[in-house]
Motif scaffolding. Structure first.
Motif, PDB file in Angstrom:
ATOM      1  N   GLU A 185      -7.537 -24.453  63.085  1.00 41.72           N
ATOM      2  CA  GLU A 185      -7.482 -23.822  61.059  1.00 41.72           C
ATOM      3  C   GLU A 185      -7.996 -22.338  61.387  1.00 41.72           C
ATOM      4  O   GLU A 185      -8.663 -21.487  62.139  1.00 41.72           O
ATOM      5  N   PRO A 186      -7.489 -22.248  60.401  1.00 47.39           N
ATOM      6  CA  PRO A 186      -7.809 -20.798  60.833  1.00 47.39           C
ATOM      7  C   PRO A 186      -8.983 -20.416  60.557  1.00 47.39           C
ATOM      8  O   PRO A 186      -9.555 -20.655  59.897  1.00 47.39           O
ATOM      9  N   GLN A 187      -8.897 -18.928  61.014  1.00 46.20           N
ATOM     10  CA  GLN A 187     -10.137 -18.088  60.825  1.00 46.20           C
ATOM     11  C   GLN A 187     -10.843 -17.124  60.078  1.00 46.20           C
ATOM     12  O   GLN A 187     -10.689 -16.642  59.823  1.00 46.20           O
ATOM     13  N   LYS A 188     -11.891 -17.406  59.501  1.00 45.61           N
ATOM     14  CA  LYS A 188     -12.763 -16.484  58.594  1.00 45.61           C
ATOM     15  C   LYS A 188     -12.555 -15.147  59.186  1.00 45.61           C
ATOM     16  O   LYS A 188     -13.066 -15.010  60.273  1.00 45.61           O
ATOM     17  N   ASP A 189     -12.203 -14.014  58.659  1.00 54.79           N
ATOM     18  CA  ASP A 189     -13.198 -12.526  58.863  1.00 54.79           C
ATOM     19  C   ASP A 189     -11.822 -12.121  59.622  1.00 54.79           C
ATOM     20  O   ASP A 189     -12.351 -11.116  60.202  1.00 54.79           O
ATOM     21  N   VAL A 190     -10.406 -12.658  60.119  1.00 61.19           N
ATOM     22  CA  VAL A 190      -9.797 -12.437  61.123  1.00 61.19           C
ATOM     23  C   VAL A 190      -8.143 -11.925  60.922  1.00 61.19           C
ATOM     24  O   VAL A 190      -8.027 -13.255  60.074  1.00 61.19           O
ATOM     25  N   VAL A 191      -7.976 -10.868  61.214  1.00 61.63           N
ATOM     26  CA  VAL A 191      -6.846 -11.010  61.273  1.00 61.63           C
ATOM     27  C   VAL A 191      -5.901 -11.080  62.112  1.00 61.63           C
ATOM     28  O   VAL A 191      -6.236 -11.369  63.036  1.00 61.63           O
ATOM     29  N   SER A 192      -4.937 -12.170  62.239  1.00 60.65           N
ATOM     30  CA  SER A 192      -4.728 -13.012  63.638  1.00 60.65           C
ATOM     31  C   SER A 192      -2.937 -12.362  63.870  1.00 60.65           C
ATOM     32  O   SER A 192      -2.248 -11.466  62.699  1.00 60.65           O
TER      33      SER A 192
END
Ligand SMILES: *Cc1c(COP(=O)(O)O)cnc(C)c1O
Length: 366
Positions: A271-278
């Motif tokens: 799942e994409p993470q919160k508060d993160v620019v990947s």
């Protein structure tokens, strides 16, 4: 024409752009030892990675190894075995003892809830890995480190350009190591960097990568030779001009993979993470053979027969390497063991065709 699809493909500027960038080197004859290109790349990277200080190295491994030496650590380092050989080797090559902590099954980074039980009077540091560019549980790790007065060194080899809570990932912990290897999101052919805030580290790192040389007559550290040369730095300068476009293309491809695989029974995505620019560094899938009807190794083989090269990354666990297997410090990490046995990273690079991603998904969905 070979239509095989590799798991990754190094980014390169145009030949003309690189030639233009290295032209000055023929004027100066300055090939290495922190020349103009090196200085320029350091400046650009500081800005791009949004960090206070950065020190460049010939590769990521030496950056990590010399960083641990610069911190003058002694004793045990809590880390994870779900990583590349380099992380564990850097610890052991410094005469330190790796204590393997398990990972969590959500983002495959260190399970911060299991760190405290591994701390002894000999623990000196925590060395977590931002696996696939996924951000570790930074708050919890910071809290533990503060309570027990431990150093925190992040292996951020996968996390080039990642942001957490609007700050560059290299700002967290005492220091972070980035890899600029050809196979990573950003490359200087081979290369690496350490970001840090402590002023004292600056001189130490500088000397350690240059034989411990203080000045022409004084050597005050048992250093190595781990300098980034001018051709590497020039490659970095060129690649950095295009890195945002490359990451956007990766993002689009990851989006396509996710759309096409999210309903595939037995295939799990992170799942994409919160508060993160990947930075969209990797495309890992977890293959649950009880539901998917085929195990990870069988899927890897099936893709390979179709000319598609995925990678069991990371497998095996570093604690299972022959050089570490029978050491007393090997501990049980069941989650890491389970993930290592079922994870597969799919091809992902900026110039990969959307049609190829579709075809890969068709084969997986079939
Ligand atoms: C690539 C990598 C390294 C080593 O970096 P190099 O630049 O190849 O020396 C260390 N740790 C991890 C997790 C990596 O993926």
């Amino acid at each position: 024409m070979n239509n095989d699809i590799m798991v990754t493909k190094a980014i390169l500027p145009s030949l003309e752009e690189y030639v233009e960038e290295i032209k000055d080197i023929w004027d100066t004859h300055w090939l290495t030892n922190m020349g103009e290109k090196h200085i320029a790349l350091e400046k650009h990277l500081k800005k791009y990675l949004d960090v206070k200080k950065i020190s460049l190295f010939c590769n990521g491994h030496m950056a990590l190894e010399l960083l641990l030496q610069a911190l003058e650590l002694k004793g045990e380092v809590i880390t994870t075995p779900f990583t590349f050989a380099s992380t564990t080797h850097a610890i052991v090559r410094n005469g330190l003892t790796p204590i393997f902590c398990d990972i969590n099954d959500k983002d495959y980074t260190i399970d911060a809830d299991k760190i405290e039980e591994l701390i002894t009077e000999n623990t000196c540091a925590i060395l977590p890995v931002h696996v696939y560019g996924n951000v570790c549980n930074i708050e919890k790790i910071e809290q533990i480190a503060k309570k027990y007065k431990l150093k925190v060194i992040y292996d951020a080899a996968h996390a080039f350009g990642v942001k957490y809570r609007n700050k560059g990932i290299g700002n967290y912990g005492d220091a972070a190591m980035f890899s600029f290897h050809a196979t990573k999101v950003f490359n200087t052919i081979e290369g690496g960097g350490v970001s840090f805030t402590d002023e004292n580290l600056e001189k130490k790192l500088y000397q350690l990568k240059n034989f411990g040389i203080k000045n022409q007559e004084e050597i005050d550290g048992i250093g190595a030779n781990a300098k980034m040369n001018e051709f590497q730095a020039a490659m970095g300068i060129c690649n950095l001009r295009h890195i945002d476009e490359c990451i956007i293309k990766r993002k689009e491809l990851v989006g396509l993979y996710r759309d096409r695989l999210c309903n595939c029974i037995g295939i799990h995505l992170v799942e994409p993470q919160k508060d993160v620019v990947s930075n969209y560094a990797y495309m890992p899938i977890y293959v649950d053979e009880t539901k998917y009807g085929m195990n990870r190794d069988e899927l890897e083989k099936k893709l390979r027969i179709n000319g598609i090269y995925s990678r069991k990354y990371f497998y095996p666990l570093t604690s299972d390497f022959a050089c570490y297997k029978n050491n007393a410090y090997t501990s049980e990490t069941p989650v890491a063991r389970n993930i290592a046995g079922r994870i597969l990273t799919l091809p992902l690079y900026d110039t990969l065709d959307r049609e190829d991603v579709s075809r890969i998904c068709d084969i997986i969905n079939e």
